[in-house]
Design an enzyme around this catalytic site. Structure first.
Site, PDB file in Angstrom:
ATOM      1  N   ASP A  54      12.096  -0.532  -1.125  1.00 17.46           N
ATOM      2  CA  ASP A  54      13.311   0.469  -1.032  1.00 17.46           C
ATOM      3  C   ASP A  54      14.595  -0.164  -1.519  1.00 17.46           C
ATOM      4  O   ASP A  54      14.936  -1.441  -1.172  1.00 17.46           O
ATOM      5  CB  ASP A  54      13.306   1.307   0.202  1.00 17.46           C
ATOM      6  CG  ASP A  54      13.856   2.452   0.005  1.00 17.46           C
ATOM      7  OD1 ASP A  54      14.189   2.924  -0.988  1.00 17.46           O
ATOM      8  OD2 ASP A  54      14.270   3.031   1.077  1.00 17.46           O
ATOM      9  N   GLY A  55      15.565   0.656  -1.960  1.00 16.13           N
ATOM     10  CA  GLY A  55      16.879   0.301  -2.364  1.00 16.13           C
ATOM     11  C   GLY A  55      17.215  -0.009  -3.813  1.00 16.13           C
ATOM     12  O   GLY A  55      18.420  -0.607  -3.870  1.00 16.13           O
ATOM     13  N   HIS A  86      15.296  -1.154 -10.524  1.00 19.94           N
ATOM     14  CA  HIS A  86      13.863  -1.085 -10.652  1.00 19.94           C
ATOM     15  C   HIS A  86      13.401  -2.164 -11.527  1.00 19.94           C
ATOM     16  O   HIS A  86      12.340  -2.920 -11.298  1.00 19.94           O
ATOM     17  CB  HIS A  86      13.425   0.216 -11.375  1.00 19.94           C
ATOM     18  CG  HIS A  86      13.430   1.484 -10.281  1.00 19.94           C
ATOM     19  ND1 HIS A  86      13.573   1.428  -9.066  1.00 19.94           N
ATOM     20  CD2 HIS A  86      14.041   2.527 -10.892  1.00 19.94           C
ATOM     21  CE1 HIS A  86      13.593   2.706  -8.664  1.00 19.94           C
ATOM     22  NE2 HIS A  86      14.081   3.514  -9.544  1.00 19.94           N
ATOM     23  N   ARG A  98       9.777  -2.755   5.259  1.00 24.58           N
ATOM     24  CA  ARG A  98      10.404  -1.860   4.477  1.00 24.58           C
ATOM     25  C   ARG A  98      11.878  -2.389   4.354  1.00 24.58           C
ATOM     26  O   ARG A  98      12.673  -2.650   5.439  1.00 24.58           O
ATOM     27  CB  ARG A  98      10.467  -0.205   4.930  1.00 24.58           C
ATOM     28  CG  ARG A  98      11.128   0.678   4.175  1.00 24.58           C
ATOM     29  CD  ARG A  98      11.098   2.179   4.642  1.00 24.58           C
ATOM     30  NE  ARG A  98      11.886   3.097   3.650  1.00 24.58           N
ATOM     31  CZ  ARG A  98      11.408   4.414   3.330  1.00 24.58           C
ATOM     32  NH1 ARG A  98      10.416   4.659   4.124  1.00 24.58           N
ATOM     33  NH2 ARG A  98      12.196   4.770   2.338  1.00 24.58           N
ATOM     34  N   GLY A 153      17.690   1.532  -6.430  1.00 22.90           N
ATOM     35  CA  GLY A 153      18.700   2.582  -6.910  1.00 22.90           C
ATOM     36  C   GLY A 153      20.117   2.429  -6.296  1.00 22.90           C
ATOM     37  O   GLY A 153      21.015   2.019  -6.868  1.00 22.90           O
ATOM     38  N   LEU A 192      -4.996 -14.409  -3.798  1.00 23.37           N
ATOM     39  CA  LEU A 192      -4.288 -13.305  -3.157  1.00 23.37           C
ATOM     40  C   LEU A 192      -4.894 -11.932  -3.687  1.00 23.37           C
ATOM     41  O   LEU A 192      -5.508 -11.884  -5.046  1.00 23.37           O
ATOM     42  CB  LEU A 192      -2.834 -13.298  -3.627  1.00 23.37           C
ATOM     43  CG  LEU A 192      -2.116 -11.990  -2.960  1.00 23.37           C
ATOM     44  CD1 LEU A 192      -1.757 -12.219  -1.595  1.00 23.37           C
ATOM     45  CD2 LEU A 192      -0.655 -11.975  -3.843  1.00 23.37           C
ATOM     46  N   LEU A 240       7.946   5.979   7.402  1.00 25.31           N
ATOM     47  CA  LEU A 240       6.647   5.436   6.578  1.00 25.31           C
ATOM     48  C   LEU A 240       6.641   6.306   5.126  1.00 25.31           C
ATOM     49  O   LEU A 240       5.580   5.850   4.337  1.00 25.31           O
ATOM     50  CB  LEU A 240       5.439   6.126   7.414  1.00 25.31           C
ATOM     51  CG  LEU A 240       4.187   5.117   7.238  1.00 25.31           C
ATOM     52  CD1 LEU A 240       4.583   3.566   7.224  1.00 25.31           C
ATOM     53  CD2 LEU A 240       3.262   5.302   8.724  1.00 25.31           C
TER      54      LEU A 240
HETATM   55  C1  FPP Z   1      12.396   2.705  -4.034  1.00 29.90           C
HETATM   56  O1  FPP Z   1      13.784   2.408  -4.089  1.00 29.90           O
HETATM   57  C2  FPP Z   1      11.553   1.904  -5.130  1.00 29.90           C
HETATM   58  C3  FPP Z   1      10.837   2.886  -6.067  1.00 29.90           C
HETATM   59  C4  FPP Z   1      10.473   4.289  -5.866  1.00 29.90           C
HETATM   60  C5  FPP Z   1      10.153   1.936  -7.113  1.00 29.90           C
HETATM   61  C6  FPP Z   1       9.652   0.607  -6.719  1.00 29.90           C
HETATM   62  C7  FPP Z   1       9.409  -0.059  -8.030  1.00 29.90           C
HETATM   63  C8  FPP Z   1       9.866  -1.454  -8.246  1.00 29.90           C
HETATM   64  C9  FPP Z   1      10.063  -2.394  -7.113  1.00 29.90           C
HETATM   65  C10 FPP Z   1       9.768  -1.984  -9.586  1.00 29.90           C
HETATM   66  C11 FPP Z   1       8.665  -1.673 -10.274  1.00 29.90           C
HETATM   67  C12 FPP Z   1       7.310  -1.955  -9.658  1.00 29.90           C
HETATM   68  C13 FPP Z   1       6.057  -2.521 -10.150  1.00 29.90           C
HETATM   69  C14 FPP Z   1       4.872  -2.618  -9.699  1.00 29.90           C
HETATM   70  C15 FPP Z   1       6.414  -3.034 -11.835  1.00 29.90           C
HETATM   71  P1  FPP Z   1      14.680   3.573  -4.637  1.00 29.90           P
HETATM   72  O2  FPP Z   1      14.834   3.948  -6.164  1.00 29.90           O
HETATM   73  O3  FPP Z   1      14.195   4.896  -3.789  1.00 29.90           O
HETATM   74  O4  FPP Z   1      15.891   3.198  -3.984  1.00 29.90           O
HETATM   75  P2  FPP Z   1      17.281   4.140  -3.512  1.00 29.90           P
HETATM   76  O5  FPP Z   1      16.672   4.401  -1.916  1.00 29.90           O
HETATM   77  O6  FPP Z   1      18.343   3.198  -3.204  1.00 29.90           O
HETATM   78  O7  FPP Z   1      17.606   5.247  -4.199  1.00 29.90           O
END
Ligand code: FPP
Length: 252
Positions: A30-31, A47, A198, A33, A141, A205
């Protein structure tokens, strides 16, 4: 490189060799964005950085002796994000699956995608199919990526298949126990996570492996996913090492 010695949650000095290594670690990345916005960049930049971090964490987890790693990349709810963000994520998955193929073959990693693949574009499904098939015998892994995944959706999909099998007389009602139900989930054959991490401060969750996390230890950190690294992973392992897992029993 992680420090050879640091402090556990209980403040005890701990060396890397003293770490209790969980068999299965699951992560909510998470995080992305918020991290990107804090740098004046679009969310999609976060991302992209997050995907790079994931490559490194796979290698670090393997080197630390973690056998299973499962990450939440896209939830069944994430489709409602702005169209450009969804498009960028799908672009990243396509790119990542290709890079992942080469890495998994050279590192002996088995890769599986969990979630409802029927909701993904045909070309992405095909790359995933090839990746899963060609790495199926790899013994290093065991890496799971959750894409178009939601725990409630997974349980409902499993339940539908289970009811169909019941209708076809494949099992009796008395056969239904926890392991029988688990066998209908996307994680069939994969042990439950021991530790769930997380990042970025939220403590929930979010519809992630709800059945499988029944007895997992949870570790929350304020560090956003794009800044997560081996030293942060080691901190989570230190916290895990100092936890007392009782599985609902009292200590002997
Ligand atoms: C949550 O952060 C993250 C996601 C919804 C996407 C996770 C994707 C990646 C880590 C990159 C791509 C993964 C692969 C497998 C190539 P958020 O955007 O919700 O962050 P925020 O809470 O700060 O808005």
């Amino acid at each position: 490189m992680a420090q050879a010695m640091s402090f556990s949650e209980k403040g005890e000095k701990m060396e890397l060799s003293q770490l209790k290594i969980p068999t299965h670690v699951s992560i909510i990345m998470d995080g992305n964005g918020r991290w990107a916005k804090s740098k004046g960049m679009p969310r999609t930049y976060g991302h992209s950085k997050g995907a790079d971090v994931l490559m490194d964490i796979c290698e670090d987890a393997d080197a630390l002796g973690i056998k299973y790693l499962t990450v939440y990349a896209f939830s069944t709810e994430n489709w409602s994000r702005p169209e450009t963000e969804v498009k960028t994520l799908m672009f990243l998955f396509r790119k990542y699956i290709k890079i992942c193929y080469g890495k998994a073959m050279s590192n002996n990693t088995r890769v599986r995608v969990i979630g409802d693949k029927t909701g993904l574009a045909e070309d992405l499904r095909e790359s995933i199919r090839v990746l899963e098939e060609d790495t199926a015998k790899n013994t290093g892994l065991q890496f799971q990526i959750a894409i178009n995944y939601g725990s409630r959706d997974e349980m409902l999909r499993g339940m539908r298949r289970m009811m169909q099998d019941y209708k076809e007389g494949k099992f009796a009602l008395e056969d239904v126990d926890e392991s029988h139900f688990s066998s209908y989930l996307d994680t069939d054959g994969i042990p439950d996570p021991d530790l769930m991490i997380r990042t970025s401060g939220e403590q929930r969750l979010s519809n992630y492996l709800m059945w499988q996390h029944a007895y997992s230890e949870f570790y929350f950190t304020d560090v956003p996913w794009p800044k997560f690294d081996k030293a942060e992973l080691v901190k989570a392992l230190e916290a895990y090492t100092s936890r007392d897992r009782r599985y609902g029993k009292v200590k002997a």
